[in-house]
Motif scaffolding. Structure first.
Motif, PDB file in Angstrom:
ATOM      1  N   ILE A  52      21.570   6.631  51.119  1.00 40.75           N
ATOM      2  CA  ILE A  52      20.491   6.113  50.263  1.00 40.75           C
ATOM      3  C   ILE A  52      20.827   6.196  48.779  1.00 40.75           C
ATOM      4  O   ILE A  52      20.300   5.429  47.974  1.00 40.75           O
ATOM      5  N   HIS A  53      21.742   7.092  48.385  1.00 38.20           N
ATOM      6  CA  HIS A  53      22.055   7.179  46.951  1.00 38.20           C
ATOM      7  C   HIS A  53      22.658   5.874  46.440  1.00 38.20           C
ATOM      8  O   HIS A  53      22.465   5.486  45.282  1.00 38.20           O
ATOM      9  N   LYS A  54      23.339   5.174  47.365  1.00 34.57           N
ATOM     10  CA  LYS A  54      23.961   3.909  46.931  1.00 34.57           C
ATOM     11  C   LYS A  54      22.897   2.834  46.747  1.00 34.57           C
ATOM     12  O   LYS A  54      23.019   1.956  45.911  1.00 34.57           O
ATOM     13  N   GLY A  89      22.119  12.001  49.452  1.00 29.75           N
ATOM     14  CA  GLY A  89      21.958  10.640  49.990  1.00 29.75           C
ATOM     15  C   GLY A  89      22.309  10.528  51.449  1.00 29.75           C
ATOM     16  O   GLY A  89      22.299   9.431  52.015  1.00 29.75           O
ATOM     17  N   GLU A  90      22.647  11.647  52.108  1.00 28.73           N
ATOM     18  CA  GLU A  90      23.116  11.573  53.491  1.00 28.73           C
ATOM     19  C   GLU A  90      22.584  12.745  54.307  1.00 28.73           C
ATOM     20  O   GLU A  90      22.259  13.781  53.741  1.00 28.73           O
ATOM     21  N   GLY A  91      22.507  12.532  55.626  1.00 29.53           N
ATOM     22  CA  GLY A  91      22.307  13.660  56.532  1.00 29.53           C
ATOM     23  C   GLY A  91      20.916  14.278  56.539  1.00 29.53           C
ATOM     24  O   GLY A  91      19.940  13.728  56.048  1.00 29.53           O
ATOM     25  N   VAL A 109      29.758  19.564  44.003  1.00 37.98           N
ATOM     26  CA  VAL A 109      31.075  19.970  43.484  1.00 37.98           C
ATOM     27  C   VAL A 109      32.096  19.257  44.350  1.00 37.98           C
ATOM     28  O   VAL A 109      32.228  19.565  45.547  1.00 37.98           O
ATOM     29  N   ARG A 110      32.783  18.273  43.753  1.00 38.74           N
ATOM     30  CA  ARG A 110      33.704  17.457  44.544  1.00 38.74           C
ATOM     31  C   ARG A 110      35.143  17.888  44.281  1.00 38.74           C
ATOM     32  O   ARG A 110      35.593  17.842  43.132  1.00 38.74           O
ATOM     33  N   PHE A 111      35.803  18.314  45.358  1.00 35.61           N
ATOM     34  CA  PHE A 111      37.199  18.734  45.270  1.00 35.61           C
ATOM     35  C   PHE A 111      38.118  17.534  45.505  1.00 35.61           C
ATOM     36  O   PHE A 111      37.709  16.537  46.119  1.00 35.61           O
ATOM     37  N   CYS A 147      36.535   5.466  53.697  1.00 32.81           N
ATOM     38  CA  CYS A 147      36.254   6.507  52.695  1.00 32.81           C
ATOM     39  C   CYS A 147      35.938   5.920  51.321  1.00 32.81           C
ATOM     40  O   CYS A 147      36.671   5.060  50.814  1.00 32.81           O
ATOM     41  N   ASP A 148      34.846   6.426  50.752  1.00 30.26           N
ATOM     42  CA  ASP A 148      34.402   5.914  49.442  1.00 30.26           C
ATOM     43  C   ASP A 148      34.870   6.805  48.294  1.00 30.26           C
ATOM     44  O   ASP A 148      34.320   6.727  47.181  1.00 30.26           O
ATOM     45  N   GLU A 149      35.858   7.675  48.580  1.00 33.64           N
ATOM     46  CA  GLU A 149      36.391   8.530  47.522  1.00 33.64           C
ATOM     47  C   GLU A 149      37.901   8.341  47.389  1.00 33.64           C
ATOM     48  O   GLU A 149      38.596   8.184  48.397  1.00 33.64           O
ATOM     49  N   PRO A 150      38.428   8.409  46.142  1.00 31.35           N
ATOM     50  CA  PRO A 150      39.892   8.352  45.973  1.00 31.35           C
ATOM     51  C   PRO A 150      40.513   9.611  46.567  1.00 31.35           C
ATOM     52  O   PRO A 150      39.844  10.650  46.655  1.00 31.35           O
TER      53      PRO A 150
HETATM   54 MG   LIG Z   1      29.833  10.525  48.360  1.00 35.50          MG
END
Ligand SMILES: [Mg+2]
Ligand SMILES: C[S@@+](CC[C@H](N)C(=O)[O-])C[C@H]1O[C@@H](n2cnc3c(N)ncnc32)[C@H](O)[C@@H]1O
Ligand SMILES: Nc1nc2[nH]cc(C(=O)O)c2c(=O)[nH]1
Ligand code: SF4
Length: 242
Positions: free
Chosen positions: A235-237, A11-13, A23-25, A35-38
């Motif tokens: 765009i994913h959002k 969705g970006e770049g 894979v989200r660390f 930031c949209d991540e915890p």
């Molecule tokens: Mg994200």
């Protein structure tokens, strides 16, 4: 170490629209106000069971099962596996090990990083390096920001000369200084042929405004004097995808 693994559309770049496995660390040393991540170490690891389904199963720890999980999520349109987070280079040694196995299996790898660890880099096929701005941090100390900016440019330069297809990404606000962006675009042009992705902030938390068309066109025109520039809203959002 790993928070989640799922299949979605980038969705970006620079590779927006391509199919990725993400894979989200967990965790990150920075604290970007948008930031949209915890940013917590707690929590189970969740794995998407069917690519793109958004249906997850939770596990205590998947660090040793990651390769099999990626194989299960592989689809014919897959472009690359993204290591993201949080800040993925907190786990640079594990990422190096995963990358070797993935490359041997024919996967391409993609690093999504804040650029603060040039000394922790290994080799990736693609990389998106965020350049953070002073307004991205509450009460930003300018000495801290200059040092972070220096490291981000070093990260981009190291990846560029290692033949990684690397681009820079900047989240912009309505108030973002165009003069600063011009200086950054000029600095990037001195490294080489680096595409700059201008990412309007997506409203989240206390940030309720996004960026006007006028501001976006102004930023693009100024930066376009120095580098190849693209505008990539998340765009994913818009598509209701992860
Ligand atoms: Mg994200
Ligand atoms: C969550 S970060 C993780 C990777 C790495 N720590 C970084 O900052 O690039 C992934 C990307 O999401 C983008 N992002 C996070 N929240 C956003 C928001 N509210 N609006 C626009 N982009 C956002 C960041 O710019 C970053 O490039
Ligand atoms: N679809 C989708 N594209 C993305 N590009 C970068 C992301 C990230 O959080 O690193 C991301 C994400 O979280 N979802
Ligand atoms: S560097 Fe990335 S993960 Fe860390 S706070 Fe900023 S946007 Fe979030």
């Amino acid at each position: 170490m790993i928070r989640e693994v799922f299949s979605s559309i980038m969705g970006e770049g620079k590779f927006i629209g391509k199919r990725f496995i993400f894979v989200r660390f967990k965790q990150c040393p920075l604290d970007c106000i948008y930031c949209d991540e915890p940013n917590t170490p707690e929590g189970m690891a969740r794995v998407e069971e069917i690519p793109g389904s958004g249906l997850f199963t939770e596990y205590l720890d998947i660090d040793n099962e990651l390769i099999q999980i990626i194989e299960n999520l592989r689809t014919p349109d897959l472009f690359a596996v993204s290591f993201t987070g949080g800040e993925p280079l907190l786990y640079s040694q594990k990422i190096k090990e995963y990358s070797k196995i993935l490359h041997d299996k024919g996967y391409k790898t993609f690093l999504e990083s804040n650029g603060m660890f040039p000394e922790k880099l290994s080799s990736y096929d693609y990389a998106s390096i965020d350049i953070k701005l002073p307004e991205h941090f509450k009460d930003c100390d300018m000495e801290f920001w200059h040092e972070l900016y220096r490291k981000e440019l070093e990260t981009i330069e190291r990846l560029y000369y290692a033949k990684c297809n690397v681009y820079a990404k900047i989240v912009v606000f309505e108030e973002t200084s165009v003069e600063l962006l011009e200086q950054i675009a000029r600095d990037l042009s001195k490294i080489g042929d680096i595409t700059l992705s201008i990412q309007p902030v997506t409203p989240t938390g206390d940030i309720i405004k996004t960026v006007s068309k006028k501001k976006i066109f102004e930023i693009m025109a100024i930066c376009g004097r120095y580098v190849d520039v693209i505008c990539t809203p998340q765009i994913h959002k818009w598509m209701g995808m992860l």
